[in-house]
Design an enzyme around this catalytic site. Structure first.
Site, PDB file in Angstrom:
ATOM      1  N   GLU A 304       0.809  -1.211   0.000  1.00 47.46           N
ATOM      2  CA  GLU A 304       0.000   0.000   0.000  1.00 47.46           C
ATOM      3  C   GLU A 304       0.843   1.263   0.000  1.00 47.46           C
ATOM      4  O   GLU A 304       0.627   2.171  -0.803  1.00 47.46           O
ATOM      5  CB  GLU A 304      -0.933   0.009   1.208  1.00 47.46           C
ATOM      6  CG  GLU A 304      -1.848   1.198   1.260  1.00 47.46           C
ATOM      7  CD  GLU A 304      -2.730   1.297   0.030  1.00 47.46           C
ATOM      8  OE1 GLU A 304      -2.786   2.387  -0.571  1.00 47.46           O
ATOM      9  OE2 GLU A 304      -3.343   0.289  -0.341  1.00 47.46           O
ATOM     10  N   ASP A 308       1.060   3.969  -3.209  1.00 48.28           N
ATOM     11  CA  ASP A 308       0.546   5.338  -3.137  1.00 48.28           C
ATOM     12  C   ASP A 308       1.550   6.342  -3.687  1.00 48.28           C
ATOM     13  O   ASP A 308       1.198   7.237  -4.473  1.00 48.28           O
ATOM     14  CB  ASP A 308       0.209   5.702  -1.692  1.00 48.28           C
ATOM     15  CG  ASP A 308      -1.076   5.049  -1.207  1.00 48.28           C
ATOM     16  OD1 ASP A 308      -1.790   4.468  -2.037  1.00 48.28           O
ATOM     17  OD2 ASP A 308      -1.356   5.100   0.005  1.00 48.28           O
ATOM     18  N   SER A 560      -7.145   1.526  -4.131  1.00 48.29           N
ATOM     19  CA  SER A 560      -6.057   2.186  -3.403  1.00 48.29           C
ATOM     20  C   SER A 560      -5.128   2.930  -4.356  1.00 48.29           C
ATOM     21  O   SER A 560      -4.447   3.867  -3.940  1.00 48.29           O
ATOM     22  CB  SER A 560      -5.249   1.158  -2.611  1.00 48.29           C
ATOM     23  OG  SER A 560      -6.035   0.583  -1.604  1.00 48.29           O
ATOM     24  N   GLY A 620     -23.813   8.419 -17.699  1.00 51.82           N
ATOM     25  CA  GLY A 620     -24.082   9.263 -16.546  1.00 51.82           C
ATOM     26  C   GLY A 620     -23.519   8.633 -15.276  1.00 51.82           C
ATOM     27  O   GLY A 620     -22.697   7.718 -15.311  1.00 51.82           O
TER      28      GLY A 620
END
Length: 643
Positions: A304, A308, A560, A620
């Protein structure tokens, strides 16, 4: 606040021996169903000292939404005129009548007035008393509960009463009915969790078997973006140029949960192979919260944290990244970036809840770090995991951050319409038949921007429309990646999205029975709340993302990745606004729902879960990909046109 109901699932409750309440008292909170993961150890010794915290109802909370829309709606004359912390604290302080009435009740009940502390933030009345005296006051019975996994022992009750005329003055009393959520953990390659909040993160789908060389040519080839998403693929998909400027005071904030640390060696290898314009050694500004550490060795790095930074840096550089590395609970993060949060109460919660938020030792940071203009959060849990009042109080903080001009973007989750398997049930779904969809938290808070995941479809290119991300099990793996989306059981549809959601129901009605409001949860076989706050709001690529983790190149799936990608785009736009003598954009949802044409509409795919195909993407807004993915030139032009 009226009397609330707090539901927890699991084994049968011990029978209550609480005194019969007087006619002037009413149930304020009650646990109606059994506990999961907790054992009742018996009644608390009546002579035990309890510290009681009474959360006082705040002023103007019912106006918070209007205040935020006033500074966030592009049609408002006050758009972009954000508030200060002092203005927020003063506006939401409890009324003197509330303080006086509750204090008088305690005094009349025999609580020594000199022992009652009115906290500095004015939101709590706190006192210590024998358990028997507190039981008499609240007409309840306290028990000790032990967590079957962690051994943690806490004090709680099954229900408690307050005088009828004080219900509107009291939000929440601690100790009360709430108990922490039991922790769980799985292998790092599938999902990583921290503390008791079961943080959801992305997962490694495929890892290359060989180490990357220290440096190798950066590829500009876009022919393989359907199998390997590189920074160049993202640049082509969302049409943003390589940045060459960085305005002061516009760092992108990245939130990272406890135990999730990046390795500089991984970042260096990623830069060398995929973003050679970023110098070796480039690293985030470390805003470390409550004893956290920011970086670690390459063998200990988490998927993680590496992910990032490796998706965000190529978009924003030479802008900086700020690491909000958590060393406690999620509330500790809010404490650290906003001093008024430590001094602000809503729904009976002020600062951390000792029965839910883990203790890390030491002094809690309060207002230590200034919040960045944009914050990306790739962690979360499900609405069912914590008391509704706890979640509402945290949601009010996101409202307050929006009032201060902060944009908060949250990953929508990786389990489609379900929660993680084992989260309350084997399949992560709700209801007696385990068929009811499980909405995520804090995603359903109407004051954050939720980001779902898309992908470049197999055999397609960056010139073709993306589709909703979905990656079924392969090989011996049982892991399924499905972009999170659905409808809240706590919050109603937000006004800024109501027209878009109604259009979806009218033109693309889901083929499932539904219920209307949480009071009718699961009624008539319904599997989702037709009246709930809808999410996600937007989306970005989140499948087959190339990253370097533990020294090896990996393909990563997860919203993530999607959240920091979209957050980076917003940060780039704010940089442009600052260059034009304008400010941050704050809460962006009203602007996006008013102008969906500035995004790339995603119309294909779904988010399976709970034994269904989930919801379907459609023209949409839809509860799979939201309004769509970034279109940087259109978004930049629009936001630069605003004051």
């Amino acid at each position: 606040m009226k009397a609330s109901t707090f539901v927890l699932l699991g084994a049968a409750l011990a029978s209550s021996v609480a005194a019969i309440p007087s006619s002037s008292h009413v149930v304020h909170e009650k646990r109606e169903t059994a506990l999961s993961g907790w054992v009742n150890l018996g009644r608390v010794d009546p002579t035990t000292n309890l510290v009681v915290r009474i959360g006082l109802s705040q002023s103007n909370l019912d106006q918070g939404h209007s205040y935020l829309m006033d500074v966030s709606h592009p049609g408002s004359a006050n758009y972009g005129k954000f508030w200060t912390e002092d203005e927020i604290t003063e506006t939401f302080a409890p009324a003197a009548e509330t303080v006086d009435n509750v204090r008088q009740w305690l005094s009349d009940a025999g609580i020594d007035d000199s022992s009652i502390i009115h906290t500095e933030n004015k939101g709590w009345l706190v006192f210590a008393a024998k358990a028997q005296d507190v039981e008499d006051l609240l007409q309840t019975t306290y028990y000790k509960y032990s967590n079957t996994k962690t051994g943690q022992v806490v004090t709680a009750c099954e229900q408690y009463h307050v005088p009828r005329n004080l219900q509107d003055h009291i939000d929440y009393i601690n100790p009360g009915v709430g108990l922490p959520t039991a922790s769980s953990a799985t292998s790092k390659a599938k999902r990583q969790y921290g503390h008791s909040l079961r943080w959801k993160t992305s997962h490694v789908r495929r890892s290359m078997s060989m180490q990357l060389p220290r440096r190798q040519a950066v590829t500009s080839n876009l022919s393989a973006c359907d199998t390997s998403i590189t920074p160049n693929c993202l640049r082509a998909l969302y049409k943003f140029p390589q940045s060459n400027s960085a305005q002061p005071n516009n760092s992108l904030g990245i939130f990272t949960a406890p135990g999730n640390h990046y390795a500089q060696e991984d970042l260096n290898k990623f830069f060398a192979n995929y973003s050679s314009n970023i110098p070796q050694g480039t690293h985030p500004i470390p805003d470390l919260i409550n004893g956290a550490k920011g970086t670690t060795t390459v063998d200990q790095a988490s998927t993680e944290a590496d992910l990032d930074f490796e998706v965000a840096y190529p978009i924003v550089y030479p802008q900086t990244l700020t690491l909000y590395q958590l060393g406690g609970s999620f509330n500790s993060f809010l404490d650290a970036i906003d001093g008024s949060y430590c001094k602000f109460c809503a729904y009976g919660e002020c600062g951390d809840d000792s029965s839910i938020d883990p203790s890390f030792g030491g002094n809690v940071m309060c207002g230590t770090f200034k919040p960045t203009n944009v914050i990306s959060i790739s962690y979360g849990l499900q609405e069912q995991d914590l008391p509704a009042n706890y979640q509402k109080r945290m949601c009010m903080e996101f409202m307050k951050l929006g009032l201060q001009g902060v944009s908060v973007l949250v990953a929508s989750g990786d389990n489609g319409v379900a929660g993680p398997a084992g989260d309350g049930s084997a399949n992560g779904c709700l209801g007696t038949d385990l068929k009811v969809f499980s909405p995520a938290f804090p995603n359903t808070c109407p004051y954050v921007t939720n980001v779902g995941a898309t992908k470049v479809d197999t055999g397609k290119t960056v010139l073709d429309p993306e589709v909703a991300a979905y990656d079924p099990p392969y090989g011996n793996s049982s892991v399924v990646f499905s972009s999170g989306g659905g409808f809240s059981n706590i919050y109603d549809i937000a006004d800024y999205q109501q027209e878009a959601v109604e259009t979806y129901f009218l033109e693309h009605n889901p083929p499932y029975a539904y219920y209307s409001g949480n009071d009718s949860f699961g009624a008539n076989g319904g599997v989702y709340n037709r009246l709930g706050r809808a999410y996600p709001d937007v989306s970005a690529n989140g499948q087959n993302i190339i990253a370097v983790v533990n020294g090896r190149r990996s393909h990563i799936d997860g919203t993530s990745a999607s959240a920091p990608i979209f957050a980076s785009i917003i940060n780039r736009i704010i940089d442009e606004r600052i260059a034009h003598s304008k400010g941050p954009v704050g809460f962006i949802n009203p602007a996006l729902y008013l102008n969906p044409g500035i995004l790339n509409d995603i119309t294909e795919g779904s988010n399976p879960g709970c034994g269904t195909n989930g919801f379907s993407a459609a023209p949409g807004w839809d509860p799979v990909t939201g309004l769509g993915t970034p279109n940087y030139p259109s978004m930049k032009e629009y936001f630069l046109s605003l004051p």
